[in-house]
Design a protein around this motif. Structure first.
Motif, PDB file in Angstrom:
ATOM      1  N   UNK A  28       0.820  -1.213   0.000  1.00 50.53           N
ATOM      2  CA  UNK A  28       0.000   0.000   0.000  1.00 50.53           C
ATOM      3  C   UNK A  28       0.849   1.255   0.000  1.00 50.53           C
ATOM      4  N   UNK A  29       2.187   1.061  -0.059  1.00 53.12           N
ATOM      5  CA  UNK A  29       3.112   2.187  -0.116  1.00 53.12           C
ATOM      6  C   UNK A  29       2.959   3.113   1.071  1.00 53.12           C
ATOM      7  N   UNK A  30       2.996   2.504   2.281  1.00 52.33           N
ATOM      8  CA  UNK A  30       2.889   3.295   3.500  1.00 52.33           C
ATOM      9  C   UNK A  30       3.976   2.880   4.477  1.00 52.33           C
ATOM     10  N   UNK A  31       4.484   3.893   5.205  1.00 54.74           N
ATOM     11  CA  UNK A  31       5.464   3.628   6.251  1.00 54.74           C
ATOM     12  C   UNK A  31       4.917   4.132   7.575  1.00 54.74           C
ATOM     13  N   UNK A  32       5.260   3.415   8.667  1.00 49.42           N
ATOM     14  CA  UNK A  32       4.815   3.860   9.986  1.00 49.42           C
ATOM     15  C   UNK A  32       6.060   4.101  10.836  1.00 49.42           C
ATOM     16  N   UNK A  33       6.111   5.247  11.520  1.00 53.72           N
ATOM     17  CA  UNK A  33       7.271   5.546  12.361  1.00 53.72           C
ATOM     18  C   UNK A  33       7.043   5.007  13.762  1.00 53.72           C
ATOM     19  N   UNK A  34       8.106   5.060  14.554  1.00 57.65           N
ATOM     20  CA  UNK A  34       8.024   4.569  15.937  1.00 57.65           C
ATOM     21  C   UNK A  34       6.954   5.323  16.707  1.00 57.65           C
TER      22      UNK A  34
ATOM     23  N   UNK B 265       2.111   7.819  10.065  1.00 55.22           N
ATOM     24  CA  UNK B 265       2.033   7.021   8.839  1.00 55.22           C
ATOM     25  C   UNK B 265       2.316   7.939   7.650  1.00 55.22           C
ATOM     26  N   UNK B 266       3.243   7.493   6.813  1.00 57.79           N
ATOM     27  CA  UNK B 266       3.634   8.319   5.665  1.00 57.79           C
ATOM     28  C   UNK B 266       3.421   7.505   4.389  1.00 57.79           C
ATOM     29  N   UNK B 267       2.662   8.083   3.459  1.00 58.56           N
ATOM     30  CA  UNK B 267       2.460   7.421   2.169  1.00 58.56           C
ATOM     31  C   UNK B 267       3.564   7.856   1.219  1.00 58.56           C
ATOM     32  N   UNK B 268       3.920   7.004   0.333  1.00 59.24           N
ATOM     33  CA  UNK B 268       4.928   7.393  -0.653  1.00 59.24           C
ATOM     34  C   UNK B 268       4.530   6.958  -2.043  1.00 59.24           C
ATOM     35  N   UNK B 269       5.058   7.641  -3.055  1.00 58.16           N
ATOM     36  CA  UNK B 269       4.991   7.130  -4.421  1.00 58.16           C
ATOM     37  C   UNK B 269       6.274   6.358  -4.733  1.00 58.16           C
ATOM     38  N   UNK B 270       7.361   6.936  -4.205  1.00 57.11           N
ATOM     39  CA  UNK B 270       8.654   6.272  -4.391  1.00 57.11           C
ATOM     40  C   UNK B 270       9.354   6.180  -3.043  1.00 57.11           C
ATOM     41  N   UNK B 271       9.926   5.009  -2.794  1.00 57.18           N
ATOM     42  CA  UNK B 271      10.587   4.803  -1.513  1.00 57.18           C
ATOM     43  C   UNK B 271      12.090   4.634  -1.747  1.00 57.18           C
ATOM     44  N   UNK B 272      12.889   5.405  -1.010  1.00 61.06           N
ATOM     45  CA  UNK B 272      14.345   5.241  -1.078  1.00 61.06           C
ATOM     46  C   UNK B 272      14.840   4.786   0.295  1.00 61.06           C
TER      47      UNK B 272
ATOM     48  N   UNK C  60      17.118  -4.378   8.222  1.00 60.35           N
ATOM     49  CA  UNK C  60      16.024  -4.986   8.994  1.00 60.35           C
ATOM     50  C   UNK C  60      14.657  -4.670   8.394  1.00 60.35           C
ATOM     51  N   UNK C  61      14.447  -3.376   8.128  1.00 57.76           N
ATOM     52  CA  UNK C  61      13.145  -2.954   7.588  1.00 57.76           C
ATOM     53  C   UNK C  61      12.886  -3.601   6.229  1.00 57.76           C
ATOM     54  N   UNK C  62      13.907  -3.590   5.403  1.00 52.91           N
ATOM     55  CA  UNK C  62      13.755  -4.117   4.049  1.00 52.91           C
ATOM     56  C   UNK C  62      13.399  -5.596   4.081  1.00 52.91           C
ATOM     57  N   UNK C  63      14.133  -6.305   4.918  1.00 58.15           N
ATOM     58  CA  UNK C  63      13.871  -7.741   5.020  1.00 58.15           C
ATOM     59  C   UNK C  63      12.433  -7.989   5.457  1.00 58.15           C
ATOM     60  N   UNK C  64      12.019  -7.221   6.499  1.00 57.11           N
ATOM     61  CA  UNK C  64      10.672  -7.419   7.040  1.00 57.11           C
ATOM     62  C   UNK C  64       9.632  -7.104   5.980  1.00 57.11           C
ATOM     63  N   UNK C  65       9.942  -6.152   5.097  1.00 52.54           N
ATOM     64  CA  UNK C  65       8.977  -5.759   4.086  1.00 52.54           C
ATOM     65  C   UNK C  65       9.003  -6.681   2.869  1.00 52.54           C
TER      66      UNK C  65
END
Lengths: 902, 440
Positions: free
Chosen positions: B92-98, B102-109, B251-256
């Motif tokens: 869904x192209x969303x990130x959640x911070x600690x 919640x931040x939506x993205x079109x492109x994730x780097x 860590x994040x990448x693997x989990x995703x």
């Protein structure tokens, strides 16, 4: 560099100026030393008739060669330093013992055209009148004895008729076998200046090589080596057959002509055959003969190309004949002119320095002459037969007949033919005494007794140049350490042999006065050499003696001595009949050749070196013209052998072999090669050119044939080449090749080898001397560089590559003095950021201009020597390099033409 | 294009890779994206390279920031610091911070960087055992210094040596223990390594070679009091800095579910195999290569900024292919290394065949050549060639002209003669350029 001690100057000479005579070639130039910036700078003496202010490159560098570096300073007996008394006693004792056991023929003196007349006089007197042998010969045997024999045979005396001035007055100057531009540069310059003033004056050069001298020639005849005799015989035939004989002169002033006339006219009458034999164009040959026939004022200069031949006396005689039958002698601008190689070859002959002369132009064979001389000297004995000439002398040393030899001021281990045999002979000889100014030459090294002799600037006396001109060499330096003049040394030995009263000389002038008296003693005009006009010359007049040409029979109106510019002006010769003599000359005795060899080796001098380099080798500038021993060959021959220019080659034959670098010279005929005579065991691993030369001599003069030696040339494979600079002389690893040079405070070695060099061993040795060390290594033999320093100053620099390492000599020598120089740049041997500069040969030694700079000036439009001089300063000081500059201009021209044709 | 419709780029991680990427993007395509950058550390991107000089007291902390807050504001970049992303939903192209944002993205780097490596030794958690990776680490170290007389640095790589010299600058008796025979053993040959040991010793830093660390010794209050080696040697100290390499943070990448190997796998356009997901810097892996130095990461930033601007221009896959073909790809480069310790100049670039020695026997068929210059006062430099091309260079002492070697190793042109290149690279480079001009 030593400075002139002012108190040492003779009173008559101003404190800042000394007039003396150059110690190099037979031109005998006057040199004035002037004090400039703490140095005594030699400049041409404008008052001297030989050079009138001119100077060549060697003379201009004299001040760089009078330091005490490498000098023999103390007497030595059997390797131990001793005092004079000890050394002289030893010489006298061994001489006496040898005489007692083996007689007068078992001792010999081998002396030199580098000695002053006074030294020579005393040596000759001791040998011929007191030891009683004529075994005194000189290195003049190697250069002038042929000319002497020809002059004596034809003119009745060893007398060169002309003066340098005649070269300028002539309308045709012939140069036979002489690279005057390099060997007698100042005479060359005088001719060049005359030609520039009178362009119609013709110059013909006869030389198998197209030398620098040939650049000036209207006609160069590149004859096949050894065919001079056919060429000149053909000239005589032409003069005879075309009606150019001067019958009046021949009939009144010569004898024996008709015995040879028909023979010559028939055997050499076919000009086509002559052209074929000499391998030159018929057109050129005809031109030469026509010019000779049609020109009244002709001077024929001849030198070593004629003299150093197995039939030298015959070909020199033919040259003299060409002037007799055309009557071209004894007049301004006419005559044959034998040019002397050494500064005092003629002076030596005046006192009888050759084994077949007595003294003062008297002959051993003549009982009357022997009486005259013995009476004059009051000597206990007099030699009765000629002694051994140089080659025979050393053969007699080799076979044990001669057991005591005293060598003075010469280096026969380098200069005599078959010099390997000379070395062996001296090694075997029970007593070898050497008087020399240098401590370590190939000859001094073999001496049992070494006597330190005075060098140029330290001794007083006279020399006689090619035009019979007697001039003073003057002392302007203190005698260093225990050094003594040769006349003193010889006289001291004579005294110890019991002849003290007859050798009781206090100064050179005492000897000169005796010499002058002898020349006039019972001289009825039949002896050419006569300086009776100078009998009783005072010390003051001797010290102030102006150059004067003998015979000197009286004083002139100004109170000076009356000079004789020209001989035979009245057609009167020194023979008993007063007539010049023609002798039969045979042509068929061609030089013997041994074995099957591809090349004919010609030898000679180079521009910036003198003899065996003991003095000129001390000047860094003089070693930049040529830095290593070399052989020159025609580039086509080189390509056929598959060798690149700059590679090392072995030049070999039955006698010996040399290892030198090969260089191109398209002025050489195919099949001919050239090597300089200078390098020796002190300067290179194997470059004694004369070791290759067979001891084949002219049967009359005994002069060896140095010019046509058969040799083979093969490439020498080397895997590495290196340049080593060291502040001290180093023991060298034994390599296939090395050459040595002095570079200011540095000793420079160029080395090459095929076998692996034990670099780590060398480094270990050298490192001990250094407190700082920097190096580049590539892990194998291919490349290495190192700089070793002590107390912040480099004392060792080495570059090793597969090929000759590239470096910038001038830059590096300066950079090593500067502690700020980057170590990387020092290792590289050139400034950082500079383009690789391969460097080129130095052409102008005076102003340090190399070939590249001159070529650049030419390519930028310079078409004259003057223009190049303005652009680069090349050729603007002594002018010795002008022929080479001219050659570069000509070469550029012909290249341009080629391009246009293409 | 109205601000509403600007595509959103979310950059996760706010180190030097993210910082450089922002520079490139604001230069290349200002106002094209809405950019959000989220970082774990309390401050915005700073120059991590200067942490050793900071420790040494040579620079001030205030001077490390890449940009001030005005700059981010001016470029409309939203910055979240001290609140790392804890979860990514790539579907869904969303990130959640600690903190739960919640931040939506079109492109994730992904620019998550790396973590300091660990030795997993007993006592590694004691107080006084730490890394020098972050500003926080540096501050903590500086605060502890007054109580430290002796320190041990574990690891004789670039960072370890810099840290050791920084500590020595505070007059702390410092020992470097290293698991190889000479320091920087991957960048230096043995001779340069030997000279480096000597130079360190001259500065007062001791070097222990071939050390196998066994355990940390415990003092009072769970503080470290020393290090014991396997051979029984013990080193007393109040501080240990571990500098034993880094581990890519994925860590994040693997989990995703983003494909990872030794790091996040991307192509030479920095694209992962998930659409619109990119990775850059120490957390990424290109053709098996990992990154630790700044130069290749700067190149990646340039590549990625261009790629992202293509993505913004068109959504058509085929059009993107065409445009991307014109973009530069990331190219592996020679990695020059320079040790930043005052008075000690060390440089290394390219591949060193550290096993070969300059001895007389190495005369085999190999086309590799090595040449060294050594000056027992000045220094040392050595070059390696393969097939007449320069492949590696080491310099010690005099590191002038080192850039010439970097260039020549990169260009892979034929460069003989060897001697001049070793001693005068600048002169040689000028000459080559001149030749090229002449032949052109």
């Amino acid at each position: 560099m030593r400075s002139i001690p002012v108190q040492d100057l003779s009173a008559s000479v101003a404190a800042s100026r000394v007039q003396t005579t150059c110690p190099y070639c037979g031109v005998g130039c006057g040199v004035t030393l002037t004090r400039q910036r703490e140095q005594d700078i030699p400049v041409g003496d404008k008052a001297h008739p030989a050079n009138v202010g001119r100077m060549c490159v060697k003379g201009s560098a004299l001040h760089e060669t009078i330091g005490l570096q490498g000098r023999l300073l103390h007497p030595e007996v059997d390797g131990k330093e001793t005092d004079w008394n000890g050394a002289l006693n030893k010489v006298a004792q061994r001489l006496q013992e040898t005489l007692e056991k083996h007689g007068p023929e078992s001792v010999a003196f081998y002396v030199s055209g580098q000695l002053l007349t006074e030294d020579y006089y005393v040596a000759n007197k001791l040998m011929k009148g007191y030891i009683g042998s004529a075994n005194i010969d000189t290195n003049s045997r190697l250069c002038m004895s042929t000319a002497v024999a020809a002059h004596k045979r034809v003119f009745g005396a060893d007398a060169v008729p002309a003066s340098y001035e005649d070269l300028e007055l002539a309308d045709l100057v012939l140069l036979y076998g002489s690279n005057l531009a390099w060997t007698h540069p100042v005479v060359y310059q005088r001719i060049a200046a005359a030609k520039a003033a009178r362009p119609e004056m013709k110059i013909v050069v006869v030389d198998p090589r197209r030398t620098s001298t040939a650049e000036l020639a209207d006609l160069h005849l590149p004859i096949k080596p050894g065919t001079d005799i056919q060429l000149v015989d053909g000239l005589l035939a032409y003069l005879i057959n075309e009606g150019y004989e001067d019958r009046d002169f021949i009939d009144s002033h010569t004898e024996g002509y008709d015995n040879i006339r028909n023979d010559i006219s028939i055997r050499s009458g076919d000009i086509n055959t002559i052209a074929d034999s000499c391998d030159i164009r018929l057109k050129d040959l005809k031109q030469f003969y026509q010019w000779f026939a049609g020109t009244e004022k002709v001077v024929s200069v001849f030198s070593q190309g004629i003299n150093q031949s197995s039939r030298g006396v015959d070909q020199a005689s033919l040259i003299l004949y060409s002037h007799l039958i055309s009557g071209r002698i004894g007049q301004a601008g006419s005559g044959p002119f034998s040019i002397t190689g050494q500064p005092n070859a003629m002076g030596g002959r005046e006192v009888g320095g050759l084994a077949n002369q007595l003294a003062a132009h008297m002959n051993i064979e003549s009982g009357e002459h022997r009486d005259i001389v013995q009476t004059f000297w009051g000597s206990p004995t007099i030699c009765e037969t000629p002694g051994a000439k140089a080659i025979d002398m050393f053969r007699k040393i080799a076979d044990g007949t001669i057991k005591f030899v005293w060598i003075m001021a010469t280096n026969p281990v380098v200069s005599l033919p078959e010099s390997d045999q000379i070395k062996l002979a001296l090694e075997k000889c029970p007593t070898v005494v050497v008087s020399d100014c240098m401590a370590d030459t190939d000859t001094v090294r073999l001496a049992n007794i070494k006597l330190p002799a005075a060098g140029w600037g330290e001794k007083d006396g006279t020399v006689t140049n090619s035009e019979r001109c007697i001039s003073r060499q003057r002392k302007f330096l203190d005698l260093p350490a225990e050094v003594k003049p040769d006349w003193w040394i010889i006289s001291e030995v004579a005294a110890r042999l019991g002849f003290a009263s007859d050798f009781n000389y206090n100064k050179a002038a005492d000897i000169f006065r005796e010499h002058a008296r002898l020349s006039g003693y019972k001289n009825k005009g039949d002896r050419g050499f006569n300086i009776a006009g100078m009998i009783g010359i005072s010390d003051h007049d001797y010290d102030n003696l102006d150059p004067v040409q003998w015979p000197v029979l009286s004083r002139n109106e100004n109170g000076g001595f009356q000079s004789t510019k020209r001989l035979f002006v009245d057609g009167k010769f020194y023979t008993t009949t007063g007539k010049a003599k023609f002798h039969t000359v045979t042509l068929d005795r061609s030089p013997r050749r041994q074995g099957n060899f591809l090349f004919t080796l010609n030898t000679g001098r180079i521009r910036d070196q003198w003899h065996t380099m003991t003095r000129t080798g001390l000047s860094r500038r003089l070693q930049k013209h040529y830095s290593e021993p070399f052989v020159e060959m025609n580039p086509e021959d080189r390509r056929l052998l598959g060798i690149e220019a700059g590679e090392l080659v072995s030049v070999s034959n039955h006698q010996s072999h040399c290892v030198v670098r090969v260089q191109d010279d398209d002025g050489l005929r195919k099949g001919d090669v050239f090597m300089p005579i200078h390098w020796n065991d002190s300067f290179a691993s194997a470059a004694r050119t004369d070791s290759l030369v067979a001891a084949i001599c002219d049967p009359v003069s005994g002069q060896p044939a140095f010019k046509q030696t058969p040799v083979d040339i093969k490439p020498v494979q080397v895997r590495w080449q290196a340049i080593l600079l060291s502040s001290i002389r180093l023991p060298l690893p034994s390599n296939d090749y090395w050459a040595y040079r002095v570079l200011g405070d540095w000793h420079m070695y160029i080395m090459a080898g095929n076998a692996k060099l034990n670099i780590s061993q060398m480094k270990k040795q050298w490192r001990k001397q250094c407190d700082q060390w920097a190096e580049v290594d590539a892990g194998d033999q291919a490349m290495m560089r190192l700089v070793g320093s002590r107390q912040g100053r480099p004392i060792l620099w080495m570059a090793l590559h597969e090929e000759m390492p590239q470096w910038n000599e001038d830059w590096l020598l300066e950079a090593m003095k500067n502690p700020e120089t980057s170590m990387r740049a020092l290792l590289l041997g050139m400034p950082l950021g500079a383009r690789l500069d391969k460097g080129s040969a130095q052409i102008c030694t005076c102003n340090q201009v190399d070939e590249d700079s001159i070529t650049k000036a030419i390519s930028e439009g310079c078409q004259t020597v003057e223009c190049v001089g303005k652009q680069t300063r090349a050729g603007t000081t002594c002018g010795s390099c002008i022929p080479e500059i001219r050659k570069l201009i000509t070469r550029a021209d012909s290249r341009e033409e080629e391009e246009v044709l293409c | 294009m109205s601000s509403r419709s600007k595509p959103v780029i979310l950059i996760v991680g706010f180190g030097m890779a993210a910082g450089r990427l922002l520079d490139e993007m604001t230069d290349l395509s200002p106002d094209v994206f809405d950019i959000v950058v989220v970082g774990e550390e309390p401050q915005a991107a700073y120059n991590r390279i200067l942490l050793s000089p900071l420790l040494a007291g040579e620079v001030h902390a205030d001077n490390l920031a890449l940009h001030d807050s005005d700059w981010y504001e001016k470029h409309g970049i939203r910055v979240l610091t001290g609140d790392p992303v804890r979860d990514l939903d790539i579907d869904v192209k969303k990130a959640t911070t600690v903190s739960g944002e919640v931040i939506s993205w079109d492109y994730l780097v992904l620019a998550t960087g790396s973590r300091p490596g660990k030795l997993n030794l007993p006592g590694e958690n004691l107080k006084g055992v730490q890394a020098l990776r972050s500003m926080n680490d540096a501050k903590q170290l500086i605060d502890s210094l007054p109580n430290v007389q002796k320190a041990v640095v574990v690891g004789g790589g670039l960072l370890g040596l810099e840290a050791a010299c920084a500590l020595q600058a505070h007059n702390i008796e410092t020992t470097v223990v290293h698991n190889a025979t000479w320091p920087m053993n991957r960048q230096l040959d043995s001779e340069a390594g030997g000279r480096l040991i000597k130079a360190l010793e001259d500065k007062g830093v001791a070097f222990v070679a071939d050390a196998q660390c066994e355990r940390y010794l415990e003092g009072e209050n769970r503080t470290v009091s020393g290090l014991a080696l396997a051979d029984g040697q013990e080193f007393n100290c109040q501080l240990v800095v571990e500098a034993v390499g880094v581990v890519p943070e994925m860590t994040l990448a693997k989990a995703a579910g983003i494909p990872c190997e030794r790091a996040i796998v991307v192509d030479d356009k920095l694209r992962s195999n998930i659409d619109d997901v990119f990775a850059i810097g120490e957390c990424c892996q290109i053709n098996g290569e990992l990154f630790g130095l700044v130069a290749p990461i700067y190149q990646q930033a340039t590549v990625l900024a261009n790629v992202l601007s293509v993505y913004a221009q068109t959504k058509s896959e085929s059009r993107r292919q065409v445009l991307l073909a014109d973009c530069d790809s990331y190219v592996t480069q020679a990695l020059p290394t320079k040790l930043k310790v005052s008075g000690v100049h060390v440089f290394s670039a390219g591949q060193l065949d550290v096993s070969s020695h300059t001895d007389m026997e190495s005369n085999n068929e190999d086309t590799s050549v090595s040449m060294a210059m050594r000056d027992d006062r000045g220094g040392y430099r050595r070059l390696w060639w393969q097939d007449n091309r320069l492949v590696g260079a080491v310099m010690f002492g005099d590191t002038e002209d080192s850039q010439c070697y970097v260039d020549m190793i990169a260009l892979q042109k034929e460069v003989a003669p060897y001697m001049q290149l070793l001693l005068d690279p600048a002169g040689m480079e000028a000459e080559l350029a001149e030749q090229q001009e002449a032949s052109a």
